[in-house]
Design an enzyme around this catalytic site. Structure first.
Site, mmCIF file in Angstrom:
data_model
loop_
_atom_site.group_PDB
_atom_site.id
_atom_site.type_symbol
_atom_site.label_atom_id
_atom_site.label_comp_id
_atom_site.label_asym_id
_atom_site.label_seq_id
_atom_site.Cartn_x
_atom_site.Cartn_y
_atom_site.Cartn_z
ATOM 1 N N GLY A 165 0.789 -1.223 0.000
ATOM 2 C CA GLY A 165 0.000 0.000 0.000
ATOM 3 C C GLY A 165 0.822 1.276 0.000
ATOM 4 N N GLU A 200 -1.290 4.243 -14.096
ATOM 5 C CA GLU A 200 -2.301 3.351 -14.653
ATOM 6 C C GLU A 200 -3.664 4.022 -14.619
ATOM 7 O OE1 GLU A 200 -0.782 -1.120 -13.362
ATOM 8 O OE2 GLU A 200 -2.273 -0.085 -12.131
ATOM 9 N N TYR A 202 -7.131 4.276 -13.184
ATOM 10 C CA TYR A 202 -7.642 3.902 -11.867
ATOM 11 C C TYR A 202 -9.005 3.241 -12.032
ATOM 12 C CZ TYR A 202 -9.167 4.264 -7.011
ATOM 13 O OH TYR A 202 -9.612 3.980 -5.738
ATOM 14 N N ILE A 203 -9.059 1.951 -11.689
ATOM 15 C CA ILE A 203 -10.318 1.213 -11.769
ATOM 16 C C ILE A 203 -11.137 1.577 -10.536
ATOM 17 C CG2 ILE A 203 -11.390 -1.045 -12.024
ATOM 18 C CD1 ILE A 203 -9.489 -0.288 -14.309
ATOM 19 N N HIS A 208 -10.731 -6.832 -5.244
ATOM 20 C CA HIS A 208 -9.324 -7.246 -5.239
ATOM 21 C C HIS A 208 -9.313 -8.754 -5.013
ATOM 22 C CE1 HIS A 208 -5.007 -6.487 -3.557
ATOM 23 N NE2 HIS A 208 -5.098 -7.666 -4.133
ATOM 24 N N GLU A 288 -0.407 -7.331 -9.896
ATOM 25 C CA GLU A 288 0.962 -7.608 -9.498
ATOM 26 C C GLU A 288 1.084 -9.065 -9.092
ATOM 27 O OE1 GLU A 288 1.881 -5.146 -6.177
ATOM 28 O OE2 GLU A 288 0.494 -6.160 -4.822
ATOM 29 N N ARG A 292 6.105 -14.417 -2.612
ATOM 30 C CA ARG A 292 6.320 -14.874 -1.239
ATOM 31 C C ARG A 292 5.017 -15.445 -0.709
ATOM 32 N NH1 ARG A 292 3.211 -11.086 1.133
ATOM 33 N NH2 ARG A 292 3.289 -8.947 0.349
ATOM 34 N N VAL A 295 0.216 -12.974 4.016
ATOM 35 C CA VAL A 295 -0.352 -12.935 5.363
ATOM 36 C C VAL A 295 -1.611 -13.793 5.426
ATOM 37 C CG1 VAL A 295 -1.339 -11.439 7.150
ATOM 38 C CG2 VAL A 295 0.566 -10.614 5.744
ATOM 39 N N ARG A 338 -7.731 -9.667 10.449
ATOM 40 C CA ARG A 338 -6.449 -9.239 11.011
ATOM 41 C C ARG A 338 -6.703 -8.361 12.238
ATOM 42 N NH1 ARG A 338 -2.363 -7.840 5.986
ATOM 43 N NH2 ARG A 338 -3.207 -9.334 4.472
#
Length: 481
Positions: A165, A200, A202-203, A208, A288, A292, A295, A338
């Site tokens: 972010g 880019e 912006y949508i 997501h 993207e 890795r 979370v 979270r």
């Protein structure tokens, strides 16, 4: 075969990797800086070594970490998430030292870590990308304004080396562009030591959606279904759901096939995530790739039955992927919330301090991944994540009910946490229907804060005391069985 793993990370993810090592009868090695000497990952590892006094710098010290790995005869390093996990130089240093890096190859991390290179690679392989530009650093302001008009406002500026972010600015009109460019470049350099940015389209208010990828060293790549990460605040994920509620099986299949194609395009190995934005017309775009473990990986584990950390270790050790795409059949729904040490009523400011009481939620299909315990002192220098509450149920509706119940039973006293705010989210009609996008929290913030404040002011001390006493009694009864 891997015999000993050094975990180049801290807190919750380090604890998670250590437990996977124990499951595989592999020795674990923790590293820690001075503020972390009482952290749980240090206490439960087979070996632990201090890497410095500065809270952050030690976890970023590639030379020191490699030295410790060699000295303790660790044959592999797990980077966790954050810190050096997507640092191609760290992966290369491991490779050069003859130490197995539990993740993709360094050149893959480099390609996918630079969003300009990643966009170009995906575009050349037929993966849909958001309309945008290459890096803007060599363009004049007037040229950038022309590009923005060509793309069409609103546009979003992003750091090429960004993540988490950071290094992001949304621009709705030309008058905002110059100041947004300057602040975006400044933040990009401060966080990533790289001020390259790109632009880019912006949508507006997308969903997501990300797909978990596993690939071995022999060309076998599969996905393990998707996660909906649309419940966000300031581009930071708050609640994640697997699988994504409300999308069709045909769309899910198409996105999954595309995610695997994207991973194959870069020759991916080990665990990774392909992230998409989905608009109102069910058009999806590559955003993207995270090279890795994420979370939110536990919710994928819960619906597929695949232990992702164990699989990471086995793949890194040379094992062939013995599951095929047809073997992956998600069962039920899983949700991760979270829980962070933040003061919701003061603009989510971090709230470190001593934990006086800690009673994590219990019950069927309730899982808590955490590094905290009673009397643990939360250092002020790190991310504010305290625990991840993961629940599973046969339906989405039941999963939301169970999440609400588990959050109400979860007690962390001594510091402010986001638990009341998370409960407020579970009560909203949109969340319960599975009808939301990335604008959800921003759109409903006032409503959520009002509900959060009401609960916080409603005899908080009595509620905590009652729940804590009940959970303590349950534990005492279990000890006598």
């Amino acid at each position: 075969m891997i015999h000993k793993i050094l975990i180049a990370n801290r807190a919750e993810i380090a604890v998670r990797v250590i437990r996977a090592c124990r499951d595989l009868h592999i020795k674990s090695v923790a590293v820690f800086t001075e503020p972390d000497k009482e952290c749980l990952h240090v206490k439960i590892a087979d070996e632990a070594y201090r890497i410095g006094t500065d809270a952050i710098r030690g976890y970023l010290d590639i030379t020191r970490i490699i030295e410790i790995a060699k000295a303790c005869k660790a044959d592999a390093i797990h980077p966790g998430y954050g810190f050096l996990s997507e640092n191609h130089e760290f992966a290369k240093a491991c490779e050069d030292a003859g130490i197995i890096f539990i993740g993709p190859k360094s050149e893959v991390i480099y390609k996918m870590g630079n969003k300009n290179i990643a966009r170009a690679l995906m575009n050349s392989n037929g993966i849909p990308i958001i309309p945008g530009t290459e890096k803007l650093n060599n363009y004049s302001l007037d040229e950038i304004k022309t590009l923005a008009l060509r793309i069409g406002y609103p546009v979003i500026l992003k750091a090429s080396a960004g993540g988490g972010g950071r290094g992001i600015r949304v621009v709705y009109k030309e008058e905002e562009l110059e100041s947004a460019l300057e602040s975006c470049k400044r933040e990009a350099f401060n966080f990533f030591k790289n001020d390259e940015i790109f632009m880019e389209k912006y949508i507006i208010n997308p969903r997501h959606i990300e797909f978990q990828i596993l690939g071995d060293n022999y060309g076998n790549i599969i996905h393990l279904c998707e996660r909906d990460c649309s419940i966000q605040r300031r581009h930071q994920k708050v609640i994640e759901i697997a699988p994504c509620p409300g999308i069709s099986d045909n769309l899910r299949k198409t996105m999954g096939v595309t995610a695997v194609a994207a991973a194959k395009a870069v020759g991916y190995t080990n665990a990774g995530t392909i992230e998409f934005l989905l608009d109102d017309y069910n058009r999806f775009y590559f955003m993207e790739m995270n090279t890795r473990i994420q979370v939110e990986h536990p919710i994928t584990e819960e619906i597929t039955g695949v232990d992702l950390i164990v699989r990471q270790i086995r793949i890194a050790g040379g094992e062939i992927l013995d599951i095929e795409q047809s073997d992956i059949k998600p069962r039920g729904f899983a949700i991760e919330a979270r829980i962070t040490a933040e003061n919701v009523w003061k603009n989510f400011i971090p709230n470190p301090g001593k934990i006086n009481e800690y009673y994590p939620a219990l019950g069927p299909s309730v899982r808590v991944d955490s590094h905290i315990y009673k009397d643990y002192i939360i250092p002020p220098s790190y991310d504010s994540l305290l625990a991840k509450l993961i629940i599973k149920a046969t339906s989405y509706d039941l999963a939301v009910n169970k999440l609400e119940r588990a959050l109400k039973e979860f007690v962390i006293d001594g510091v402010r946490t986001t638990i009341p705010f998370l409960i407020a989210i579970t009560k909203t009609r949109e969340f319960r229907r599975g009808y939301f996008d990335t604008s959800f929290i921003n759109t409903h913030m006032q409503e959520l804060l009002e509900k959060t404040e009401d609960r916080h002011q409603n005899n908080k001390e009595e509620v905590i005391a009652a729940i804590a006493a009940t959970l303590k009694k349950i534990r005492e009864e279990r000890e006598h069985i």
